[in-house]
Design an enzyme around this catalytic site. Structure first.
Site, PDB file in Angstrom:
ATOM      1  CD  GLU A 175       0.837   0.461   3.020  1.00 26.24           C
ATOM      2  OE1 GLU A 175       0.715   1.699   2.900  1.00 26.24           O
ATOM      3  OE2 GLU A 175       1.827  -0.079   3.537  1.00 26.24           O
ATOM      4  CD  GLU A 208       7.443   2.262  -1.042  1.00 28.32           C
ATOM      5  OE1 GLU A 208       8.094   1.525  -1.811  1.00 28.32           O
ATOM      6  OE2 GLU A 208       7.807   3.420  -0.757  1.00 28.32           O
TER       7      GLU A 208
END
Length: 348
Positions: A172, A315
């Site tokens: 994310e 991430e």
């Protein structure tokens, strides 16, 4: 597709295949059990209904990118536009997850699922809005929008699997998203926000009480139903949290593994596994996030990550590193020699 059809498509692991895999591993040229959790990982992968063998692995991390209205409550120190800047950097292969993924031959697919910016050229988009609502003032999104986004994300995962991906990971990107994740984890684990809220991306310790108060306020105002994970995601979550939950369900419904990342992915996994408990068997936990509340979430999920690296980048960076462990487990299973032909006899 409906949510019920998606859930019904998720099948238990094939225990017969897992028993045969365990027997095969015990026959390899090594003392029984000497490769520890790599052996357990290979056995788990062998039981997944969508995998015919462990030889050919095409790995991809889907990174859901979105902004949060709760940013306005002063719960992050990075500028809000960092989400859009880093999303563009991800498309160029410049971010942490991208360089770590290259190490294991893993592709990275960034998805705009609600960045507060104009459409980004060449970026996959599932965008409903430019950032979700401020959970300190009201719901992140409408319930029907959460369900729509969950299904769209599951379908994206299934399209990627149909295109040849056999191992999915999730990640994310979104400034202020640890606040929403902490709220989701607090509700779904029945924990006090004081035990869950952490510093995220270097949020000052002296302001942590404020961040905790915002999470408490969000829960008090929205009154999410802790027995309805989609309601929790809609009320105190965010677009990327819904998206990652959808990818987990889509991967599980297709019978392929999904590698979790850190704190944010735990929140999504808690939701996905409440919606479809069997989905947990398809989750591969990559690492122990350094974020406060990580242990609570993992205990609730009954998952034990493989790596302890004090990561808190997000991430999908931890998932990227763990892809090498999946490769190692599969290479062991497929290419290691047999005891019977080695001339070695280990004591029983």
């Amino acid at each position: 597709m409906t949510l019920q059809l998606l859930v019904d498509a998720i099948q238990p692991l094939n225990r017969g295949k897992m028993e045969k895999a365990a027997q095969h591993i015990d026959s390899l040229v090594k003392p029984v059990g000497s490769l520890g959790r790599l052996e357990a990982l290979a056995i788990q992968l062998s039981g997944m209904t969508g995998r015919l063998d462990l030889k050919n692995r095409q790995k991809e991390i889907i990174v859901m990118c979105a902004d949060h209205g709760v940013y306005d409550e002063d719960v992050a120190i990075s500028p809000k536009n960092v989400t859009a800047i880093q999303a563009r950097n991800m498309l160029k292969g410049l971010t942490g997850v991208c360089v770590l993924a290259k190490n294991s031959g893993t592709q990275v697919l960034p998805v705009d699922i609600g960045i507060d910016c104009d459409p980004i050229e060449q970026m996959v988009s599932l965008k409903l809005a430019r950032g979700c609502g401020n959970i300190a003032k009201g719901a992140a999104m409408a319930y029907e929008h959460a369900e729509m986004l969950l299904l769209a994300s599951a379908q994206l995962a299934q399209r990627r699997i149909a295109a040849g991906v056999t191992v999915l990971g999730i990640g994310e990107l979104g400034i202020a998203n640890t606040t929403a994740a902490a709220a989701v984890i607090s509700v779904l684990t029945g924990s006090d926000p004081g035990d869950v809220v952490g510093v995220g991306a270097n949020f000052p310790l002296e302001r942590l009480a404020h961040k905790q108060s915002i999470v408490r306020q969000a829960i008090a105002i929205n009154q999410p139903d802790n027995k309805n994970a989609l309601d929790v995601l809609a009320k105190v979550g965010g677009f990327e949290l819904v998206g990652m939950a959808g990818v987990i369900l889509g991967a599980a419904a297709s019978g392929v593994p999904v590698v979790l990342d850190g704190f944010l992915s735990y929140a999504s996994a808690l939701a996905a596994c409440q919606i479809a408990p069997i989905a947990r068997d398809y989750c591969i936990p990559s690492h122990y996030s350094a974020e406060k509340g990580a242990v609570l979430a993992l205990q609730h999920l009954q998952l034990q990550p493989y790596l302890h690296l004090d990561l808190r980048l997000g991430e999908g960076s931890g998932a990227a590193i763990a892809m090498s462990l999946i490769d190692a487990a599969c290479m062991m299973y497929c290419h290691m020699g047999k005891l019977a032909s080695s001339g070695i006899r280990f004591p029983a």
